[in-house]
Enzyme design. Sequence first.
Site, PDB file in Angstrom:
ATOM      1  CG  LEU A   1      -2.072  -1.066   1.336  1.00 20.87           C
ATOM      2  CD1 LEU A   1      -2.877  -1.031   2.319  1.00 20.87           C
ATOM      3  CD2 LEU A   1      -2.911  -1.056  -0.096  1.00 20.87           C
ATOM      4  NE  ARG A   2       5.040   0.628  -3.560  1.00 18.13           N
ATOM      5  CZ  ARG A   2       5.802  -0.762  -3.588  1.00 18.13           C
ATOM      6  NH1 ARG A   2       5.997  -1.029  -2.459  1.00 18.13           N
ATOM      7  NH2 ARG A   2       6.028  -1.239  -4.841  1.00 18.13           N
TER       8      ARG A   2
ATOM      9  CG  ASN B   1       8.185  -3.702   0.627  1.00 23.89           C
ATOM     10  OD1 ASN B   1       6.906  -3.468   0.769  1.00 23.89           O
ATOM     11  ND2 ASN B   1       8.682  -3.887  -0.580  1.00 23.89           N
TER      12      ASN B   1
ATOM     13  CE  LYS C   1       7.455 -11.209   1.706  1.00 23.85           C
ATOM     14  NZ  LYS C   1       6.908 -10.286   0.892  1.00 23.85           N
TER      15      LYS C   1
ATOM     16  CG  HIS D   1      10.707 -12.356  -1.998  1.00 23.36           C
ATOM     17  ND1 HIS D   1       9.771 -11.354  -2.675  1.00 23.36           N
ATOM     18  CD2 HIS D   1      11.448 -12.774  -2.896  1.00 23.36           C
ATOM     19  CE1 HIS D   1      10.477 -11.229  -3.982  1.00 23.36           C
ATOM     20  NE2 HIS D   1      11.381 -12.029  -4.216  1.00 23.36           N
TER      21      HIS D   1
ATOM     22  CG  HIS E   1       5.344 -13.134  -4.512  1.00 20.51           C
ATOM     23  ND1 HIS E   1       6.357 -13.785  -4.296  1.00 20.51           N
ATOM     24  CD2 HIS E   1       5.501 -12.151  -3.703  1.00 20.51           C
ATOM     25  CE1 HIS E   1       7.338 -13.013  -3.488  1.00 20.51           C
ATOM     26  NE2 HIS E   1       6.607 -11.845  -3.312  1.00 20.51           N
TER      27      HIS E   1
ATOM     28  CG  LEU F   1      12.018  -8.997  -8.868  1.00 18.87           C
ATOM     29  CD1 LEU F   1      13.216  -8.197  -8.083  1.00 18.87           C
ATOM     30  CD2 LEU F   1      12.835 -10.278  -9.535  1.00 18.87           C
TER      31      LEU F   1
ATOM     32  CG  HIS G   1       7.522   0.546  -8.226  1.00 14.51           C
ATOM     33  ND1 HIS G   1       8.270   1.003  -7.205  1.00 14.51           N
ATOM     34  CD2 HIS G   1       7.337  -0.460  -8.186  1.00 14.51           C
ATOM     35  CE1 HIS G   1       8.691  -0.146  -6.607  1.00 14.51           C
ATOM     36  NE2 HIS G   1       8.033  -1.337  -7.176  1.00 14.51           N
TER      37      HIS G   1
ATOM     38  CB  ALA H   1      10.501  -5.535  -9.451  1.00 16.56           C
TER      39      ALA H   1
END
Length: 341
Positions: free
Chosen positions: A18-19, A43, A101, A138, A176, A221, A253, A265
Site C-alpha cells: 500500500l506504500r 517494505n 515477512k 519472499h 507469490h 519479482l 511504482h 520491480a
Amino acid sequence: MSRDVITIRRPDDWHVHLRDGDMLAGVLPYTSRVFARAIVMPNLSPPVTHVAAAVAYRERILAALPAGPNFTPLMTAYLTDATDPGEIARGYENGAWVAAKLYPANATTNSAHGVTDIRKIDAVLARMTEIGMPLLMHGEVTDPTVDVFDREAVFLERVLAPLMVRLPSLRIVLEHVTTRAAVKFVEDAGPNLAATITAHHLIINRNALFQGGLRPHLYCLPVAKREEDRQALRRAATSGGAKFFLGTDSAPHPVKDKECDCGCAGIFSAPNALEVYARVFDEENALDKLEAFASVNGAHFYRMPVNRETTTLVRREQDVPREVAMVRPFLAGEKLGWRIA
Ligand code: NCD
Ligand code: ZN
C-alpha cells in the site's frame, strides 16, 4: 451456477503493497473498495521493523481510507538480521501485526535491510513457532550465480526445505509462487505450508516481458516464468485446494520509476485484480472455486473468520485505464470481461 453472474463472500488480499504518503492515498481506495482485509507488506523505507512503526503505519492507512465498505489492514513485521524475538512476539500478542515477512537481503524492492542468512534469525523463527505466528516468505535466493529464473526453485531446496526440517510446526506462507516446482513443493508439504498466487502470474509468462519490445510494466519479482509454470499456477489456484489463496502482490511504482534505466520491480493490479482472477477462473471452467481461493482459504490459514458480506461479479466488458494514481495498472489499455456489480 449462472456463467454470467457470480456471488462470493467478500474477498481478502493476503499480500499487498500500500506504500505511504501520497501514493498510499492514491492506491488504497482500489484495495479497500474490493477487499475486506489485506495483509500489508512492511517494505517501506525505512521498513516496518518495530511495533511502534507498525502501529503508526496502520494509523496512516486508516486515516487515508476513503468512505466506503469496511476495510481492515493486517500489519506485518519486516525481519532483519537484528530482529529481536521479544519484539516480534510482543507485536503479535498485542495485535500490532499478524505475521512477519522474510525478505532475503536485496531480493526485491526495499529489501536492503532484509535477512542476509536465515540462520541469523533462528531465535526469531523458534519464537514464532512457539506462538503460532505465520512467517511470510519472499522465496528467492539472491546468490548472483543463480539464474534469475531459477531463484525460486533454488530457494525451495536451499532455504525452505531445511527450515521445514528444523521447525516443522512453523506456519509458513510462500508468497507469490511463480513455478511448477513451488506448486508441487507446497502440495507435497504438510498443512503448515501454504502459498499466495498473484493475478498477473496467472495471465503472463516470461515471453510477455519481451512482447514486441521491452515491457517494464510487466516486470515484477519473482519474475514471470515459463508457460508450463503459468499453467501449474492456474491449476493450483483453480483447484479449490486449501493451500492456495489470493494475494495480489499489487506493487505500485510511479510510471517514471518503471520506464527508466533501472526500472523498479512491481505490477500494480489493485484496480482490477479481482476481475482478472474471475477471468482466469472462468477460462478454467472453475468459477465455482473462486470463492475458496479469494475468500475462504486464506482466512482459514490465518485462523480468522471468513467475511460475511458478499461481492457479485458480472460478465461485462470494461476498459482498463492507461493510468491510475500516476501508475500504469496491470493490463492497461486492454479490455476485461468481468466487472464488480
Ligand atoms: C514489490 C514492491 O515493489 O514492493 N515488488 C514486486 O515486484 N513484487 C516487492 C516484492 O513483493 O517483491
Ligand atoms: Zn510483494
